[in-house]
Design a protein around this motif. Structure first.
Motif: not given
Length: 142
Positions: A127, A102, A122-123, A48, A131-132, A135
């Motif tokens: 964020s 993402i 990559y976060r 990452s 974001y999650w 995901f």
């Protein structure tokens, strides 16, 4: 003088004698020698914060005994991910599992008569919680 970010966290999983390692490198191109020296015992290397862009060719970041890296670049200053997979393993790049929300990369590994997915994402540090959500939605898509 280049200051290397110390490799403090390296997650190693053992799956039917397949070793998977991860490292956040903050510039793969500048630290390829560190990766080559410290992670070649892995069968799969997830990276990452590659900080790569399209002007850097896979030949410039190749590792002995590994297929050309799978990558999702952002730019030279932030983010990006890559997967190095041993030439001893068969795999399929799963671009159908990628997200527009993402930076994530998936490969389906076929080893020991079994298939499994390996991913790296990559976060960005700032964020939001959404974001999650993205995901989770992406992981559950059909």
């Amino acid at each position: 003088m280049l200051e290397l970010k110390p490799i403090l966290v390296q997650t190693i999983l053992n799956f039917e004698s397949i070793i998977i390692g991860h490292n956040n490198v903050c510039s793969l191109y500048l630290k390829l020698d560190v990766i080559a020296a410290e992670m070649l015992e892995n069968d799969i290397i997830a990276i990452s914060e590659t900080h790569l862009e399209s002007s850097i060719d896979n030949d410039q970041i190749s590792l002995t005994c590994f297929h050309p890296p799978l990558r999702r670049d952002r730019n030279r200053y932030v983010g990006g991910v890559a997967l190095y997979i041993s030439k001893n393993l068969h795999f399929t790049y799963r671009s159908d599992l990628e997200s527009t929300h993402i930076v994530i990369l998936w490969a389906e590994i076929n080893a020991c008569g079994k298939k499994f997915l390996v991913g790296v994402l990559y976060r960005p540090p700032q964020s939001k919680v959404e974001y999650w959500d993205h995901f989770q939605t992406d992981v559950h898509k059909e």
